[in-house]
Design a protein around this motif. Structure first.
Motif, short mmCIF file in Angstrom:
data_model
loop_
_atom_site.label_atom_id
_atom_site.label_comp_id
_atom_site.label_asym_id
_atom_site.label_seq_id
_atom_site.Cartn_x
_atom_site.Cartn_y
_atom_site.Cartn_z
N LEU A 21 -51.18 2.33 16.60
CA LEU A 21 -50.13 1.71 17.42
C LEU A 21 -50.04 0.20 17.23
O LEU A 21 -49.11 -0.44 17.74
N LEU A 24 -51.41 -4.55 21.11
CA LEU A 24 -50.78 -4.27 22.39
C LEU A 24 -49.92 -5.44 22.83
O LEU A 24 -50.37 -6.60 22.79
N ASP A 28 -47.41 -4.97 28.07
CA ASP A 28 -47.53 -3.52 27.93
C ASP A 28 -48.88 -3.02 28.41
O ASP A 28 -49.83 -3.79 28.61
N VAL A 29 -48.94 -1.70 28.60
CA VAL A 29 -50.20 -1.04 28.91
C VAL A 29 -50.40 0.12 27.94
O VAL A 29 -49.44 0.69 27.41
N GLU A 30 -51.66 0.45 27.71
CA GLU A 30 -52.00 1.63 26.94
C GLU A 30 -52.64 2.64 27.88
O GLU A 30 -53.53 2.28 28.67
N SER A 89 -39.61 4.05 29.16
CA SER A 89 -40.85 3.30 29.03
C SER A 89 -40.63 1.80 28.90
O SER A 89 -41.60 1.05 28.83
N THR A 112 -39.14 7.05 26.18
CA THR A 112 -40.53 7.18 25.72
C THR A 112 -40.63 7.89 24.38
O THR A 112 -41.56 7.62 23.60
N LYS A 123 -53.16 8.95 23.43
CA LYS A 123 -52.80 7.64 23.97
C LYS A 123 -51.30 7.44 23.86
O LYS A 123 -50.64 7.95 22.95
N ARG A 125 -48.14 4.21 24.95
CA ARG A 125 -47.91 2.86 25.46
C ARG A 125 -46.56 2.74 26.14
O ARG A 125 -45.62 3.48 25.83
N HIS A 127 -44.08 -0.42 28.71
CA HIS A 127 -44.03 -1.65 29.48
C HIS A 127 -44.66 -1.37 30.85
O HIS A 127 -44.46 -0.30 31.43
N SER A 128 -45.40 -2.32 31.35
CA SER A 128 -46.17 -2.10 32.58
C SER A 128 -45.30 -1.72 33.77
O SER A 128 -45.76 -1.01 34.69
#
Length: 333
Positions: A21, A24, A28-30, A89, A112, A123, A125, A127-128
């Motif tokens: 990926l 990061l 963003d979050v994973e 996402s 997404t 996993k 990812r 956006h938070s």
């Protein structure tokens, strides 16, 4: 490396697939995926029914998992926190729609599984802002479908300011419809289920329907003309929509959350004379999703699910495709 299941051509079985990926993003979050629901939209994307699939495609947009890492600008989410991720996402966070809390209407909202790899993986990812924490009282095993089917039917309740005194009809008792019955019952509405399957009446009432209409029976449909403030269509089928418009009270709405195959054809005069309307909506914003989760936790609402291991993904896809799922399917690691 991320380990996932991907299809490399339209309609092809999913096969093991690995990818990197990269770095990061700062906002963003994973997420370490624990569970991922399977939705009819995944089937449509696998077959490229909507003409926007990119291969190899990793489906999965009903993700539940723990935050593995966060970008440098992420303030509210922490590693180890349990979150969910749905169809969307990312959104721009600057347009009039995002700034007014309608992120799901952002003209550049990113799905997404469109142009990116989804949740049939270990996993994913996002956006938070679109990773929504699960409140206490929500079972993570069953929570994934709430982030697509659940919010799809909950969003109109909020958007239309549906009142507990309203009479609401739900067309279809399936992946979307069974959740609509649960939400509307808990909301306090007088709820009618419309179904072509009379043998579903007992279950529809258990799910929250006060009334049941066999939609193949013209007399039954005639008996509920001028009855509903809102009719929510959750089916992916062409029906006689004029019949359902006749079932609306003045100012009533026929609202679509299921994608019907063909353009609608309807008489305009009943819409004008009764000030009725036809509408549709896409999922919901992060704020509405969080509101839905709180409501579901308070009223102990969760979808009816069947669970498969991730390595059974093709078996699960086939079960959904055959119409045998009851009512949502979830993959677990």
């Amino acid at each position: 490396m991320v380990r996932a299941y991907a299809a490399f051509k339209p309609g092809e079985e999913l096969k093991p697939f690995e990818y990197d990926l990269g770095p990061l993003g700062s906002e963003d979050v994973e997420i370490d995926v624990a569970y991922c629901g399977i939705c009819h939209s995944d089937l449509s994307m696998l077959k490229n029914d909507w003409g926007m699939s990119e291969y190899p495609i990793v489906p999965g947009h009903e993700v539940i998992g723990k935050i593995a890492s966060v970008g440098s600008e992420v303030k509210k989410l922490k590693p180890g926190q349990l979150v969910g991720l749905g169809w969307n996402s990312r959104s721009c966070m600057t347009c009039e729609w995002c700034m007014s809390g309608n992120h799901n209407l952002c003209l550049t909202v990113e799905a997404t599984i469109v142009g990116r790899y989804g949740g049939f993986a270990d996993k994913v990812r996002a956006h938070s802002s679109w990773a929504i924490p699960l409140p206490e009282g929500i079972d993570p095993v069953a929570a994934g479908p709430l982030f697509c089917g659940g919010i799809t039917v909950f969003n109109p309740i909020v958007q239309f300011d549906v009142k507990p005194t309203d009479r609401v009809g739900v067309i279809g008792i399936g992946g979307l419809g069974h959740m609509a019955l649960k939400f509307l019952h808990a909301w306090g509405c007088d709820v009618t289920a419309f179904s072509t399957s009379p043998d579903k009446e007992a279950e529809a009432r258990e799910l929250g329907a006060n009334h049941f209409i066999n939609s193949r029976d013209p007399n039954a449909l005639k008996s509920v003309e001028n009855s509903f403030d809102l009719i929510l269509s959750t089916v992916n089928a062409d029906l006689d929509w004029n019949t359902y418009i006749a079932c609306l009270r003045p100012k009533g709405k026929l609202h679509f959350v299921g994608v019907v195959p063909n353009p609608l054809s309807t008489n305009i005069f009943p819409l004008i004379s009764g000030q009725k309307s036809i509408s549709g909506s896409p999922l919901g914003s992060p704020a509405t999703t969080a509101k839905m989760l709180d409501f579901a936790a308070r009223h102990k609402i969760e979808p009816i699910i069947e669970i498969f291991e991730f390595d059974q993904v093709n078996e699960a896809i086939e079960r959904l495709h055959s119409g045998k799922a009851r009512y949502r399917l979830v993959l677990k690691h």
